[in-house]
Design a protein around this motif. Structure first.
Motif, short mmCIF file in Angstrom:
data_model
loop_
_atom_site.label_atom_id
_atom_site.label_comp_id
_atom_site.label_asym_id
_atom_site.label_seq_id
_atom_site.Cartn_x
_atom_site.Cartn_y
_atom_site.Cartn_z
N ALA A 67 -10.94 24.36 -22.23
CA ALA A 67 -11.22 23.48 -21.09
C ALA A 67 -10.66 22.11 -21.42
O ALA A 67 -10.62 21.69 -22.57
CB ALA A 67 -12.73 23.40 -20.83
N ALA A 68 -10.21 21.40 -20.39
CA ALA A 68 -9.65 20.07 -20.58
C ALA A 68 -10.75 19.06 -20.87
O ALA A 68 -11.86 19.16 -20.33
CB ALA A 68 -8.87 19.65 -19.34
N LEU A 69 -10.46 18.10 -21.73
CA LEU A 69 -11.43 17.06 -22.04
C LEU A 69 -11.52 16.06 -20.89
O LEU A 69 -10.53 15.82 -20.19
CB LEU A 69 -11.02 16.33 -23.32
N PRO A 70 -12.68 15.44 -20.70
CA PRO A 70 -12.77 14.34 -19.72
C PRO A 70 -11.76 13.25 -20.06
O PRO A 70 -11.41 13.05 -21.22
CB PRO A 70 -14.22 13.85 -19.88
N PHE A 71 -11.34 12.50 -19.08
CA PHE A 71 -10.25 11.53 -19.24
C PHE A 71 -10.53 10.54 -20.36
O PHE A 71 -9.69 10.34 -21.24
CB PHE A 71 -10.03 10.79 -17.91
N GLU A 72 -11.69 9.88 -20.35
CA GLU A 72 -11.97 8.85 -21.34
C GLU A 72 -12.05 9.44 -22.75
O GLU A 72 -11.55 8.86 -23.71
CB GLU A 72 -13.26 8.12 -20.99
N LEU A 73 -12.69 10.61 -22.88
CA LEU A 73 -12.81 11.25 -24.18
C LEU A 73 -11.44 11.68 -24.69
O LEU A 73 -11.13 11.56 -25.88
CB LEU A 73 -13.75 12.45 -24.10
N ARG A 74 -10.59 12.17 -23.79
CA ARG A 74 -9.25 12.58 -24.19
C ARG A 74 -8.44 11.38 -24.71
O ARG A 74 -7.72 11.49 -25.71
CB ARG A 74 -8.51 13.24 -23.02
N ASN A 75 -8.59 10.23 -24.05
CA ASN A 75 -7.88 9.03 -24.50
C ASN A 75 -8.32 8.62 -25.91
O ASN A 75 -7.50 8.26 -26.76
CB ASN A 75 -8.11 7.88 -23.52
N VAL A 76 -9.64 8.65 -26.15
CA VAL A 76 -10.15 8.28 -27.48
C VAL A 76 -9.66 9.28 -28.53
O VAL A 76 -9.23 8.89 -29.63
CB VAL A 76 -11.69 8.22 -27.46
N ALA A 77 -9.72 10.56 -28.19
CA ALA A 77 -9.32 11.60 -29.15
C ALA A 77 -7.83 11.52 -29.47
O ALA A 77 -7.41 11.83 -30.59
CB ALA A 77 -9.68 12.98 -28.60
N ASN A 78 -7.02 11.14 -28.50
CA ASN A 78 -5.59 11.00 -28.75
C ASN A 78 -5.29 9.78 -29.61
O ASN A 78 -4.36 9.80 -30.43
CB ASN A 78 -4.82 10.90 -27.43
N ARG A 79 -6.09 8.72 -29.43
CA ARG A 79 -5.86 7.48 -30.19
C ARG A 79 -6.43 7.58 -31.59
O ARG A 79 -5.82 7.11 -32.56
CB ARG A 79 -6.49 6.31 -29.44
N TYR A 80 -7.60 8.17 -31.73
CA TYR A 80 -8.27 8.31 -33.02
C TYR A 80 -8.66 9.77 -33.25
O TYR A 80 -9.84 10.13 -33.16
CB TYR A 80 -9.51 7.42 -33.09
N PRO A 81 -7.70 10.65 -33.52
CA PRO A 81 -8.03 12.07 -33.74
C PRO A 81 -8.91 12.24 -34.97
O PRO A 81 -8.76 11.51 -35.96
CB PRO A 81 -6.66 12.72 -33.93
N VAL A 82 -9.82 13.18 -34.89
CA VAL A 82 -10.77 13.44 -35.97
C VAL A 82 -10.39 14.74 -36.68
O VAL A 82 -10.17 15.77 -36.03
CB VAL A 82 -12.21 13.54 -35.42
N THR A 83 -10.29 14.67 -38.01
CA THR A 83 -10.00 15.85 -38.82
C THR A 83 -11.03 15.96 -39.92
O THR A 83 -11.31 14.97 -40.62
CB THR A 83 -8.59 15.79 -39.44
N LEU A 84 -11.62 17.13 -40.06
CA LEU A 84 -12.65 17.39 -41.08
C LEU A 84 -12.09 18.36 -42.11
O LEU A 84 -11.56 19.42 -41.76
CB LEU A 84 -13.90 17.99 -40.42
N TYR A 85 -12.23 18.01 -43.39
CA TYR A 85 -11.76 18.84 -44.49
C TYR A 85 -12.99 19.42 -45.19
O TYR A 85 -13.89 18.67 -45.60
CB TYR A 85 -10.92 18.03 -45.47
N THR A 86 -13.05 20.75 -45.31
CA THR A 86 -14.23 21.43 -45.82
C THR A 86 -13.86 22.45 -46.88
O THR A 86 -12.69 22.78 -47.06
CB THR A 86 -14.97 22.15 -44.68
N GLY A 87 -14.88 22.95 -47.58
CA GLY A 87 -14.69 23.99 -48.59
C GLY A 87 -15.77 25.04 -48.48
O GLY A 87 -16.75 24.89 -47.72
#
Length: 214
Positions: A67-87
């Motif tokens: 599903a597509a992200l809401p407009f404001e959330l998509r803008n934030v995610a594109n500017r500050y993408p979040v990546t989690l590194y796990t083990g």
């Protein structure tokens, strides 16, 4: 200095850290030299003959979320993408993942399970410590709900989930993309008809490569 200005300074500092060009990028490149030696770097070589370790992260958790992200959330995610590194067997990693999911943060997850993954993590984070989180250019070692929340707030992520019900984050993928091993040539049977000895089974990979700390 007014009280409002004093309150605004910490938030401005967090935003500056999130987008600071001096912070290492979250992309790690796997470089194979002419002698076959494999090295890892956060900068591609001049000739461009390198592949991103684990593949390039898709901003905002990827378009394959269902599903597509809401407009404001998509803008934030594109500017500050979040990546989690796990083990594996990492309770703090599980807590961090649950926190991001509960808050509705679209993120990409990279797993560190092999010695090559551990080497790439050292190049990226400076230490073999998990969980490891990046928000734009900001790097955070270890899980702290208060610290993670502060940086997510500063980046502009909503405090409560705005993800569509059908949205799913991409499946976790290794930090270093695995490559199939070359196929060994078929062993010919001895001329006298004696069967060849069976090859010894390969030992399983260590559960905690390179002493990763949780």
């Amino acid at each position: 200095m007014t009280r409002l200005a004093r309150l605004a300074l910490p938030a401005l500092a967090l935003v500056a850290a999130l987008g600071s060009p001096g912070v290492s990028a979250q992309q790690v490149y796997r470089i194979v030299g002419p002698d076959g030696r494999v090295t890892f770097s956060d900068r591609p070589p001049p000739d461009g003959k390198a592949t991103p370790a684990g593949g390039a992260a898709t901003a905002g958790g990827g378009a394959a979320g269902g599903a597509a992200l809401p407009f404001e959330l998509r803008n934030v995610a594109n500017r500050y993408p979040v990546t989690l590194y796990t083990g594996n067997d990492c309770p703090p990693c599980n807590s961090g993942r649950a926190y991001l999911q509960g808050r509705g943060i679209p993120f990409t997850e990279r797993t560190v399970t092999t010695p090559e993954d551990a080497t790439a993590l050292r190049t990226l984070a400076g230490a073999p410590s998990l969980p490891f989180l990046t928000i734009g250019g900001q790097q955070i070692r270890g899980f702290s709900e208060m610290e993670w929340g502060s940086y997510l707030d500063a980046a502009g992520y909503p405090k409560t989930s705005q993800l569509p019900a059908a949205y799913r984050n991409p499946a976790p993928s290794p930090l270093v993309a695995t490559q199939p091993a070359p196929r060994a040539p078929a062993t010919e049977a001895p001329a006298n008809g004696t069967p060849a000895a069976a090859a010894a089974p390969a030992e399983p990979p260590p559960a905690n490569p390179a002493g990763i700390r949780f």
